[in-house]
Write a protein that holds these residues in place. Structure first.
Motif, PDB file in Angstrom:
ATOM      1  N   LYS A  81       0.919  -1.194   0.066  1.00  0.00           N
ATOM      2  CA  LYS A  81      -0.122   0.229  -0.199  1.00  0.00           C
ATOM      3  C   LYS A  81       0.878   1.667  -0.115  1.00  0.00           C
ATOM      4  O   LYS A  81       0.400   2.523  -0.444  1.00  0.00           O
ATOM      5  N   SER A  82       2.253   0.963   0.172  1.00  0.00           N
ATOM      6  CA  SER A  82       2.819   2.047   0.103  1.00  0.00           C
ATOM      7  C   SER A  82       3.945   1.997  -1.098  1.00  0.00           C
ATOM      8  O   SER A  82       4.501   1.404  -1.916  1.00  0.00           O
ATOM      9  N   HIS A  83       4.209   3.787  -1.584  1.00  0.00           N
ATOM     10  CA  HIS A  83       5.383   3.472  -2.835  1.00  0.00           C
ATOM     11  C   HIS A  83       6.600   3.772  -2.691  1.00  0.00           C
ATOM     12  O   HIS A  83       6.767   2.575  -3.673  1.00  0.00           O
ATOM     13  N   SER A  84       6.644   3.569  -1.874  1.00  0.00           N
ATOM     14  CA  SER A  84       8.127   3.139  -1.779  1.00  0.00           C
ATOM     15  C   SER A  84       8.372   1.950  -1.548  1.00  0.00           C
ATOM     16  O   SER A  84       9.422   0.485  -1.919  1.00  0.00           O
ATOM     17  N   ASN A  85       7.546   1.371  -0.760  1.00  0.00           N
ATOM     18  CA  ASN A  85       7.602  -0.443  -0.864  1.00  0.00           C
ATOM     19  C   ASN A  85       7.200  -1.216  -2.625  1.00  0.00           C
ATOM     20  O   ASN A  85       7.701  -2.459  -2.896  1.00  0.00           O
ATOM     21  N   LYS A  86       6.270  -0.591  -2.266  1.00  0.00           N
ATOM     22  CA  LYS A  86       6.032  -0.951  -4.312  1.00  0.00           C
ATOM     23  C   LYS A  86       7.087  -1.103  -4.906  1.00  0.00           C
ATOM     24  O   LYS A  86       8.002  -1.756  -6.083  1.00  0.00           O
ATOM     25  N   GLU A  87       8.232   0.047  -4.642  1.00  0.00           N
ATOM     26  CA  GLU A  87       9.381  -0.124  -5.217  1.00  0.00           C
ATOM     27  C   GLU A  87      10.670  -0.743  -4.967  1.00  0.00           C
ATOM     28  O   GLU A  87      11.113  -1.449  -5.291  1.00  0.00           O
ATOM     29  N   ALA A  88      10.067  -1.454  -3.691  1.00  0.00           N
ATOM     30  CA  ALA A  88      11.704  -1.879  -3.105  1.00  0.00           C
ATOM     31  C   ALA A  88      11.241  -4.068  -3.321  1.00  0.00           C
ATOM     32  O   ALA A  88      11.929  -4.472  -3.719  1.00  0.00           O
ATOM     33  N   ILE A  89       9.625  -3.574  -3.628  1.00  0.00           N
ATOM     34  CA  ILE A  89       9.131  -4.850  -4.006  1.00  0.00           C
ATOM     35  C   ILE A  89       9.455  -5.780  -5.867  1.00  0.00           C
ATOM     36  O   ILE A  89      10.321  -6.641  -5.776  1.00  0.00           O
ATOM     37  N   ARG A  90       9.458  -4.654  -6.164  1.00  0.00           N
ATOM     38  CA  ARG A  90       9.827  -4.932  -7.869  1.00  0.00           C
ATOM     39  C   ARG A  90      11.734  -4.396  -7.953  1.00  0.00           C
ATOM     40  O   ARG A  90      12.091  -5.482  -8.011  1.00  0.00           O
ATOM     41  N   LYS A  91      12.412  -3.565  -7.200  1.00  0.00           N
ATOM     42  CA  LYS A  91      13.947  -4.737  -6.864  1.00  0.00           C
ATOM     43  C   LYS A  91      14.273  -5.456  -6.355  1.00  0.00           C
ATOM     44  O   LYS A  91      15.873  -6.147  -7.074  1.00  0.00           O
ATOM     45  N   ALA A  92      13.613  -6.256  -5.685  1.00  0.00           N
ATOM     46  CA  ALA A  92      13.703  -7.726  -5.268  1.00  0.00           C
ATOM     47  C   ALA A  92      13.528  -8.850  -6.435  1.00  0.00           C
ATOM     48  O   ALA A  92      13.455  -9.614  -6.173  1.00  0.00           O
ATOM     49  N   GLY A  93      12.743  -8.169  -7.294  1.00  0.00           N
ATOM     50  CA  GLY A  93      12.558  -9.494  -8.179  1.00  0.00           C
ATOM     51  C   GLY A  93      11.572  -9.912  -8.429  1.00  0.00           C
ATOM     52  O   GLY A  93      10.827 -11.155  -8.405  1.00  0.00           O
ATOM     53  N   GLY A  94      10.848  -9.164  -7.280  1.00  0.00           N
ATOM     54  CA  GLY A  94       9.090  -9.516  -7.255  1.00  0.00           C
ATOM     55  C   GLY A  94       8.328 -10.241  -8.215  1.00  0.00           C
ATOM     56  O   GLY A  94       6.847 -10.706  -8.086  1.00  0.00           O
ATOM     57  N   ILE A  95       7.784  -9.252  -9.028  1.00  0.00           N
ATOM     58  CA  ILE A  95       7.396  -9.729 -10.096  1.00  0.00           C
ATOM     59  C   ILE A  95       7.079 -10.557 -10.844  1.00  0.00           C
ATOM     60  O   ILE A  95       6.273 -11.155 -11.348  1.00  0.00           O
ATOM     61  N   PRO A  96       8.352 -10.819 -11.917  1.00  0.00           N
ATOM     62  CA  PRO A  96       8.545 -12.251 -12.316  1.00  0.00           C
ATOM     63  C   PRO A  96       7.472 -13.239 -11.202  1.00  0.00           C
ATOM     64  O   PRO A  96       6.932 -14.515 -11.491  1.00  0.00           O
ATOM     65  N   LEU A  97       7.544 -13.395  -9.960  1.00  0.00           N
ATOM     66  CA  LEU A  97       7.938 -14.517  -8.916  1.00  0.00           C
ATOM     67  C   LEU A  97       6.452 -14.445  -9.363  1.00  0.00           C
ATOM     68  O   LEU A  97       5.504 -15.528  -8.896  1.00  0.00           O
ATOM     69  N   LEU A  98       6.190 -13.427  -8.539  1.00  0.00           N
ATOM     70  CA  LEU A  98       4.051 -12.844  -8.355  1.00  0.00           C
ATOM     71  C   LEU A  98       3.511 -13.320 -10.019  1.00  0.00           C
ATOM     72  O   LEU A  98       2.642 -14.422 -10.198  1.00  0.00           O
ATOM     73  N   ALA A  99       4.398 -13.481 -11.325  1.00  0.00           N
ATOM     74  CA  ALA A  99       3.715 -14.079 -12.378  1.00  0.00           C
ATOM     75  C   ALA A  99       3.726 -15.714 -12.179  1.00  0.00           C
ATOM     76  O   ALA A  99       2.645 -16.315 -12.650  1.00  0.00           O
ATOM     77  N   ARG A 100       4.684 -15.788 -11.673  1.00  0.00           N
ATOM     78  CA  ARG A 100       4.998 -17.384 -12.030  1.00  0.00           C
ATOM     79  C   ARG A 100       3.659 -17.625 -11.008  1.00  0.00           C
ATOM     80  O   ARG A 100       2.672 -18.925 -11.383  1.00  0.00           O
ATOM     81  N   LEU A 101       4.014 -17.150  -9.961  1.00  0.00           N
ATOM     82  CA  LEU A 101       2.235 -17.939  -9.145  1.00  0.00           C
ATOM     83  C   LEU A 101       0.897 -17.846  -9.055  1.00  0.00           C
ATOM     84  O   LEU A 101       0.120 -18.193  -9.075  1.00  0.00           O
ATOM     85  N   LEU A 102       1.385 -16.740 -10.340  1.00  0.00           N
ATOM     86  CA  LEU A 102      -0.307 -16.561 -11.116  1.00  0.00           C
ATOM     87  C   LEU A 102      -1.023 -17.501 -11.579  1.00  0.00           C
ATOM     88  O   LEU A 102      -1.927 -17.869 -11.822  1.00  0.00           O
ATOM     89  N   LYS A 103       0.164 -18.525 -12.442  1.00  0.00           N
ATOM     90  CA  LYS A 103      -0.526 -19.403 -12.822  1.00  0.00           C
ATOM     91  C   LYS A 103      -1.270 -20.612 -11.924  1.00  0.00           C
ATOM     92  O   LYS A 103      -1.308 -21.949 -12.540  1.00  0.00           O
ATOM     93  N   THR A 104      -0.426 -20.765 -10.431  1.00  0.00           N
ATOM     94  CA  THR A 104      -1.136 -21.555 -10.001  1.00  0.00           C
ATOM     95  C   THR A 104      -3.300 -21.831  -9.771  1.00  0.00           C
ATOM     96  O   THR A 104      -3.716 -20.272 -10.784  1.00  0.00           O
ATOM     97  N   SER A 105      -3.371 -22.579  -8.829  1.00  0.00           N
ATOM     98  CA  SER A 105      -5.189 -22.906  -9.418  1.00  0.00           C
ATOM     99  C   SER A 105      -5.284 -22.598  -8.145  1.00  0.00           C
ATOM    100  O   SER A 105      -6.637 -22.724  -7.975  1.00  0.00           O
TER     101      SER A 105
END
Length: 293
Positions: A81-105
């Motif tokens: 919910k915070s701007h700085s944390n969004k940036e930190a999640i992205r820099k930590a490589g969160g997007i590809p991992l979230l994308a991979r978990l999206l394929k789950t059922s």
């Protein structure tokens, strides 16, 4: 709590992450998680669930890994919910991992994953990454879920991303317009209705999408939503009609369905976002002489 995320015991990691998810509902706690290196540790938890796409019977060990990833996603959802944390999640490589978990059922995994993506999609950097990671097709797929909360977050994420033309095309190409149009008929859940009408509004900025919405009779349904709806729904409904009414055929549909009177009635409100959209929609309708009358 953040330090416990490094524990070798998976059940402890889960408990710490779930506690962070509950506590990080306010600003100071979210900042503390980031300042103590918690975002990187939480993103690392997502990596545990990498095999969760396998439909085969998972071993107990793998099930525990999936649970760790789910708790990590829950905590990131609160933190995002915070701007700085969004940036930190992205820099930590969160997007590809979230994308991979999206394929789950697993629905209980999908809700925090999509919830996090939806929060983060307010940032330009994320929207580009969401496109690059082919996340849109999975958001579209989950619009067909039976779970209302999941449908709501998927629609909300599409709403955030569909400012971008290529994304609007992707929603259409992956068959997302039809489920959005059919979700308009379920009006009991107002949060979901607001998200769905928002996604339709942004998607209808593209003419090709408007043609599809006309085919699915969405314009008639939108006109029916011009009365007795909360303002956050009305802003989106009127926004969508304003886009659809750029074309003659749709202006005629709105007039024949009795849409002019309720649109004009909305001109007396005080909600600025609603008034901007209403004036645009009324202006678009007025291009047709019969509607002008």
């Amino acid at each position: 709590m953040v330090n416990i995320l490094d524990s070798p015991h998976k059940s402890l990691k889960c408990l710490a992450a779930e506690t962070i998810a509950n506590v990080a509902k306010f600003k100071r706690a979210r900042r503390a998680v980031r300042q103590h290196g918690g975002i990187t540790k939480l993103v690392a938890l997502l990596d545990c669930g990498q095999n969760s796409t396998e439909p085969t019977q998972p071993s107990l060990y793998e099930t525990r890994d999936v649970e760790v990833a789910r708790c990590g996603a829950l905590a990131l959802w609160s933190c995002s919910k915070s701007h700085s944390n969004k940036e930190a999640i992205r820099k930590a490589g969160g997007i590809p991992l979230l994308a991979r978990l999206l394929k789950t059922s697993h629905e209980d995994m999908l809700i925090p994953v999509v919830g996090t993506l939806q929060e983060c999609a307010s940032e330009e950097n994320y929207r580009a990454a969401i496109k690059a990671e082919r996340i849109i097709e999975n958001l579209v797929k989950n619009l067909n879920s039976e779970n209302e909360q999941l449908q709501e977050h998927c629609a909300m994420a599409i709403y955030q991303c569909a400012e971008d033309e290529e994304t609007r095309d992707l929603v259409r190409l992956h068959g997302g317009l039809k489920p959005l149009a059919s979700l308009l008929n379920n009006t009991d859940n107002k949060e979901r209705l607001a998200a769905v009408t928002g996604a339709i509004w942004k998607c209808s900025i593209s003419k090709e999408n408007v043609i599809k919405f006309r085919e699915y009779k969405a314009i008639e349904t939108l006109v029916g939503l011009l009365t007795d709806q909360p303002e956050e729904v009305l802003v989106n409904v009127v926004g969508a009609l304003g886009e659809c009414c750029q074309e003659y055929e749709n202006r005629a549909i709105v007039r024949k369905c009795g849409g002019i009177q309720p649109l004009v009635n909305l001109l007396v409100g005080i909600n600025q976002a609603l008034l901007v959209n209403v004036t645009k929609a009324v202006g678009a309708c007025a291009a047709e002489p019969e509607s002008m009358v």
